[in-house]
Design a protein around this motif. Structure first.
Motif, mmCIF file in Angstrom:
data_model
loop_
_atom_site.group_PDB
_atom_site.id
_atom_site.type_symbol
_atom_site.label_atom_id
_atom_site.label_comp_id
_atom_site.label_asym_id
_atom_site.label_seq_id
_atom_site.Cartn_x
_atom_site.Cartn_y
_atom_site.Cartn_z
ATOM 1 N N TYR A 171 15.094 -10.996 1.713
ATOM 2 C CA TYR A 171 14.881 -9.563 1.840
ATOM 3 C C TYR A 171 13.415 -9.192 2.057
ATOM 4 O O TYR A 171 13.098 -8.281 2.810
ATOM 5 C CB TYR A 171 15.424 -8.847 0.596
ATOM 6 C CG TYR A 171 16.917 -9.015 0.441
ATOM 7 C CD1 TYR A 171 17.798 -8.276 1.216
ATOM 8 C CD2 TYR A 171 17.445 -9.939 -0.459
ATOM 9 C CE1 TYR A 171 19.173 -8.435 1.092
ATOM 10 C CE2 TYR A 171 18.821 -10.103 -0.592
ATOM 11 C CZ TYR A 171 19.670 -9.351 0.183
ATOM 12 O OH TYR A 171 21.019 -9.519 0.067
ATOM 13 N N TYR A 172 12.516 -9.887 1.362
ATOM 14 C CA TYR A 172 11.115 -9.494 1.444
ATOM 15 C C TYR A 172 10.486 -9.816 2.803
ATOM 16 O O TYR A 172 9.710 -9.025 3.333
ATOM 17 C CB TYR A 172 10.311 -10.148 0.319
ATOM 18 C CG TYR A 172 10.399 -9.389 -0.971
ATOM 19 C CD1 TYR A 172 9.453 -8.432 -1.303
ATOM 20 C CD2 TYR A 172 11.448 -9.594 -1.848
ATOM 21 C CE1 TYR A 172 9.541 -7.717 -2.471
ATOM 22 C CE2 TYR A 172 11.555 -8.887 -3.020
ATOM 23 C CZ TYR A 172 10.599 -7.940 -3.334
ATOM 24 O OH TYR A 172 10.708 -7.223 -4.486
ATOM 25 N N LEU A 173 10.783 -10.956 3.348
ATOM 26 C CA LEU A 173 10.169 -11.311 4.631
ATOM 27 C C LEU A 173 10.654 -10.426 5.778
ATOM 28 O O LEU A 173 9.827 -9.959 6.573
ATOM 29 C CB LEU A 173 10.424 -12.791 4.946
ATOM 30 C CG LEU A 173 9.503 -13.770 4.217
ATOM 31 C CD1 LEU A 173 9.830 -15.202 4.603
ATOM 32 C CD2 LEU A 173 8.046 -13.474 4.503
ATOM 33 N N PRO A 174 11.954 -10.156 5.929
ATOM 34 C CA PRO A 174 12.373 -9.260 7.014
ATOM 35 C C PRO A 174 11.750 -7.871 6.910
ATOM 36 O O PRO A 174 11.321 -7.294 7.912
ATOM 37 C CB PRO A 174 13.902 -9.199 6.850
ATOM 38 C CG PRO A 174 14.265 -10.448 6.156
ATOM 39 C CD PRO A 174 13.128 -10.735 5.230
ATOM 40 N N THR A 175 11.684 -7.331 5.690
ATOM 41 C CA THR A 175 11.098 -5.999 5.535
ATOM 42 C C THR A 175 9.594 -6.021 5.774
ATOM 43 O O THR A 175 9.030 -5.046 6.274
ATOM 44 C CB THR A 175 11.391 -5.447 4.128
ATOM 45 O OG1 THR A 175 11.008 -6.412 3.141
ATOM 46 C CG2 THR A 175 12.859 -5.136 3.973
ATOM 47 N N THR A 176 8.945 -7.124 5.430
ATOM 48 C CA THR A 176 7.515 -7.257 5.711
ATOM 49 C C THR A 176 7.259 -7.213 7.214
ATOM 50 O O THR A 176 6.360 -6.514 7.689
ATOM 51 C CB THR A 176 6.973 -8.576 5.130
ATOM 52 O OG1 THR A 176 7.100 -8.555 3.708
ATOM 53 C CG2 THR A 176 5.505 -8.761 5.499
ATOM 54 N N VAL A 177 8.060 -7.943 7.968
ATOM 55 C CA VAL A 177 7.916 -7.938 9.424
ATOM 56 C C VAL A 177 8.182 -6.545 9.979
ATOM 57 O O VAL A 177 7.475 -6.078 10.876
ATOM 58 C CB VAL A 177 8.868 -8.969 10.066
ATOM 59 C CG1 VAL A 177 8.868 -8.837 11.582
ATOM 60 C CG2 VAL A 177 8.455 -10.386 9.669
ATOM 61 N N LYS A 178 9.179 -5.855 9.445
ATOM 62 C CA LYS A 178 9.476 -4.497 9.911
ATOM 63 C C LYS A 178 8.294 -3.562 9.665
ATOM 64 O O LYS A 178 7.959 -2.710 10.502
ATOM 65 C CB LYS A 178 10.726 -3.956 9.205
ATOM 66 C CG LYS A 178 12.028 -4.549 9.709
ATOM 67 C CD LYS A 178 13.216 -3.873 9.054
ATOM 68 C CE LYS A 178 14.534 -4.434 9.583
ATOM 69 N NZ LYS A 178 15.706 -3.770 8.963
ATOM 70 N N LEU A 179 7.689 -3.687 8.509
ATOM 71 C CA LEU A 179 6.523 -2.850 8.196
ATOM 72 C C LEU A 179 5.379 -3.107 9.175
ATOM 73 O O LEU A 179 4.731 -2.180 9.657
ATOM 74 C CB LEU A 179 6.061 -3.112 6.763
ATOM 75 C CG LEU A 179 6.879 -2.476 5.642
ATOM 76 C CD1 LEU A 179 6.355 -2.911 4.289
ATOM 77 C CD2 LEU A 179 6.862 -0.959 5.756
ATOM 78 N N LEU A 180 5.128 -4.383 9.453
ATOM 79 C CA LEU A 180 4.039 -4.722 10.372
ATOM 80 C C LEU A 180 4.334 -4.214 11.778
ATOM 81 O O LEU A 180 3.433 -3.721 12.472
ATOM 82 C CB LEU A 180 3.820 -6.238 10.391
ATOM 83 C CG LEU A 180 3.302 -6.850 9.082
ATOM 84 C CD1 LEU A 180 3.193 -8.359 9.220
ATOM 85 C CD2 LEU A 180 1.951 -6.259 8.713
ATOM 86 N N GLU A 181 5.567 -4.322 12.214
ATOM 87 C CA GLU A 181 5.931 -3.816 13.545
ATOM 88 C C GLU A 181 5.819 -2.295 13.597
ATOM 89 O O GLU A 181 5.398 -1.723 14.616
ATOM 90 C CB GLU A 181 7.351 -4.263 13.893
ATOM 91 C CG GLU A 181 7.458 -5.760 14.136
ATOM 92 C CD GLU A 181 8.901 -6.217 14.367
ATOM 93 O OE1 GLU A 181 9.823 -5.426 14.050
ATOM 94 O OE2 GLU A 181 9.106 -7.351 14.844
ATOM 95 N N ALA A 182 6.175 -1.622 12.488
ATOM 96 C CA ALA A 182 6.036 -0.162 12.435
ATOM 97 C C ALA A 182 4.564 0.233 12.478
ATOM 98 O O ALA A 182 4.190 1.188 13.167
ATOM 99 C CB ALA A 182 6.688 0.373 11.155
ATOM 100 N N TYR A 183 3.731 -0.505 11.746
ATOM 101 C CA TYR A 183 2.292 -0.219 11.773
ATOM 102 C C TYR A 183 1.732 -0.411 13.177
ATOM 103 O O TYR A 183 0.932 0.394 13.664
ATOM 104 C CB TYR A 183 1.558 -1.134 10.788
ATOM 105 C CG TYR A 183 0.091 -0.799 10.628
ATOM 106 C CD1 TYR A 183 -0.346 0.008 9.580
ATOM 107 C CD2 TYR A 183 -0.869 -1.280 11.527
ATOM 108 C CE1 TYR A 183 -1.679 0.323 9.428
ATOM 109 C CE2 TYR A 183 -2.204 -0.959 11.391
ATOM 110 C CZ TYR A 183 -2.604 -0.167 10.337
ATOM 111 O OH TYR A 183 -3.939 0.151 10.201
ATOM 112 N N GLN A 184 2.162 -1.471 13.825
ATOM 113 C CA GLN A 184 1.703 -1.738 15.191
ATOM 114 C C GLN A 184 2.096 -0.596 16.128
ATOM 115 O O GLN A 184 1.300 -0.157 16.964
ATOM 116 C CB GLN A 184 2.308 -3.055 15.676
ATOM 117 C CG GLN A 184 1.940 -3.418 17.104
ATOM 118 C CD GLN A 184 2.695 -4.648 17.579
ATOM 119 O OE1 GLN A 184 3.121 -5.473 16.786
ATOM 120 N NE2 GLN A 184 2.874 -4.755 18.865
#
Length: 419
Positions: free
Chosen positions: A339-352
Motif C-alpha cells: 500500500y505504501y509504495l503505490p501511494t508514494t508513487v501516486k503522490l510523486l506523479e501528482a506533484y510532478q
C-alpha cells in the motif's frame, strides 16, 4: 497482524487517492502522519495493533482549474481578434513595427525623380543621335553633350531602381505585418505562400528588415522557420528550446540509467537465483517501484524535494536488500509495501503534474507543500521500518553479548582480572 496492516494500508491508499483525484492535498500530511505513526507504533510492538482511519479531504476539484484555463484561452482568443482588427485598421504597434513614413516618402522621391530624369535624359540623347544622323556626322558639341548625358542617365536610372526597391520592400513589409493578423509569431512558409515568394527569398528579406530595425523586436528561430516580432515571444521560444534540451538530456540519462539497471539486474539475478520465487517476485516489484520513484525525481527540477526523493529511494532500496538477506521478513514487508509504495508513487506523479503547470496559483502551491511534508513523514516511516527489520538481529546480538559477559564473569575475566 497482516489484516491489521492491510487495513492501515487501505486507509493510506484511500487518503492519497482522494487527494489526487480531487487535487486537494490540504491536511494530507497530517492525515498521513497520524496513520503512519499508528502503523509504526504497531510495528514496534510486534506489528499486532492498528489505528483508526482518518477523514478524507476534499476542497478544490481539478475541474475548477480546467475552467480557469478555458477562461484564459477565451481571453487570449479575444485578444487575437482585437489585434487582427487593429492591424486591419492599420493601427500598427510602434513598439513592434517601425512605420517608415519618412523612408516611404524618400522612396517615392527617388522613384519619381529617377524616372523623370531618366525619361528626359533619354529623350535628349535620342534627339542628339537623330540630329547627328541627319547631319551625317557627330559634331564635337554633340559628342560632349552625349558624354555628359549618359552618366546622368545611369545615375537617374539608379535613383529610379533604388526608389522602386524601397517602395517594393515597404509593400512586402506591410504585407508581412498584415499576414501576422495580430500574432507575435508566424511560420515563414506561411508568409512565403501568401506573398508568392520563395521560402529562401522571404527568409533573406526578413533578415534584412530585422537588421534595419523595421521589426523593432524581431527574431528568427534557430532553424529560420519562424518569425517572432516581440522579445517576450522570443523569450518563450528560448525557454521551450531550453526545456527540450533538458528533456533530451534527461531522456538520455534515463536511457543510460536503464542500461546500467539492466546490467545490474543481470548480475543480481544470479545472486537472487537461490531465493524462492515469492521473494524474487517481491524484490523485482521493489526494483520497479524504485525505478518509478527515480523517474519522477528526474522530472522534478526543485533541488529540495529532489533530495527528499533520493533519500526515500535509498531507504526503499535498503529495505529490499534486507528482504533479500532475511526472507523471513517477507510477509510484513510485502503487506506494508503493498500500500505504501503505490501511494508514494501516486503522490510523486501528482506533484510532478502540479509542478509542470505554467500558472502556479495558491491552491497548487499549497498542494505541493502538503505533498512535500507528506514525503518527510513517509521517509520517517521508512526509516523506522528499516530499523525494525533489524530488531531480531539486535535481540540476538544483545543475547550473545549477555552470554559473553556471563561466561567472562564465570571465568573471572571481567573487571580488574585482566590487570
Amino acid at each position: 497482524m497482516n489484516n491489521e496492516w492491510e487495513k492501515f494500508g487501505k486507509d493510506i491508499k484511500d487518503i492519497v487517492d482522494d487527494a489526487i483525484n480531487s487535487q486537494d492535498f490540504n491536511q494530507l500530511n497530517k492525515a498521513i502522519t497520524n496513520t503512519v505513526n499508528e502503523a509504526v507504533s504497531a510495528l514496534q510492538k510486534g506489528l499486532k495493533t492498528a489505528g483508526d482511519a482518518v477523514n478524507r479531504a476534499s476542497f478544490l476539484s481539478f475541474g475548477e482549474y480546467e475552467k480557469q484555463k478555458e477562461r484564459e484561452r477565451n481571453y487570449q482568443n479575444n485578444q487575437d481578434r482585437q489585434n487582427s482588427f487593429k492591424v486591419q485598421k492599420s493601427d500598427i504597434r510602434t513598439d513592434l513595427f517601425r512605420k517608415n513614413t519618412s523612408l516611404k516618402a524618400g522612396g517615392w522621391a527617388l522613384a519619381v525623380c529617377g524616372y523623370t530624369f531618366s525619361i528626359g535624359i533619354g529623350i535628349a540623347i535620342m534627339i542628339l543621335f537623330l540630329v547627328s544622323f541627319f547631319l551625317g556626322s557627330f559634331p564635337i558639341g554633340i559628342k560632349i553633350a552625349i558624354a555628359i548625358l549618359i552618366p546622368l542617365l545611369a545615375g537617374s536610372g539608379i535613383m529610379a531602381w533604388k526608389g522602386s526597391g524601397i517602395l517594393s520592400g515597404l509593400k512586402r513589409y506591410q504585407n508581412y505585418i498584415a499576414q501576422l493578423q495580430g500574432r507575435t509569431y508566424c511560420n515563414i512558409k506561411e508568409l512565403a505562400d501568401r506573398s508568392g515568394k520563395s521560402f529562401r527569398f522571404v527568409v533573406k528579406d526578413l533578415k534584412k528588415m530585422i537588421d534595419k530595425g523595421w521589426f523593432r523586436q524581431g527574431h528568427l528561430d534557430q532553424e529560420n522557420t519562424c518569425l517572432m516580432v516581440s522579445h517576450d515571444t522570443y523569450q518563450e521560444y528560448q525557454n521551450i528550446q531550453k526545456q527540450r534540451l533538458e528533456q533530451k538530456q534527461t531522456e538520455q540519462k534515463e536511457t543510460e540509467q536503464r542500461q546500467r539497471e539492466l546490467e545490474g539486474q543481470g548480475r543480481s539475478q544470479d545472486s537472487d537465483s537461490s531465493l524462492n520465487p515469492e521473494v524474487q517476485k517481491v524484490i523485482s516489484e521493489g526494483k520497479e517501484y524504485i525505478r518509478k520513484i527515480r523517474q519522477c525525481n528526474q522530472k522534478i527540477p526543485e533541488e529540495k524535494i529532489s533530495r527528499k526523493i533520493s533519500h526515500m529511494e535509498l531507504l526503499i532500496q535498503k529495505i529490499f536488500d534486507r528482504v533479500r538477506e532475511d526472507p523471513d521478513s517477507l510477509d510484513d514487508i510485502q503487506k506494508l509495501m503493498e500500500y505504501y509504495l503505490p501511494t508514494t508513487v501516486k503522490l510523486l506523479e501528482a506533484y510532478q503534474q502540479l509542478d509542470s503547470q505554467p500558472i502556479q496559483g495558491e491552491n497548487i502551491i499549497s498542494s505541493k507543500k502538503e505533498i512535500e511534508q507528506t514525503l518527510d513523514t513517509l521517509n520517517l516511516a521508512f526509516e523506522k521500518l528499516l530499523d525494525s527489520l533489524f530488531e531480531e538481529v539486535a535481540w540476538d546480538l544483545s543475547s550473545d553479548i549477555s552470554v559473553l559477559h556471563t561466561m567472562l564473569a564465570q571465568e573471572g575475566l571481567t573487571g580488574n582480572d585482566f590487570k
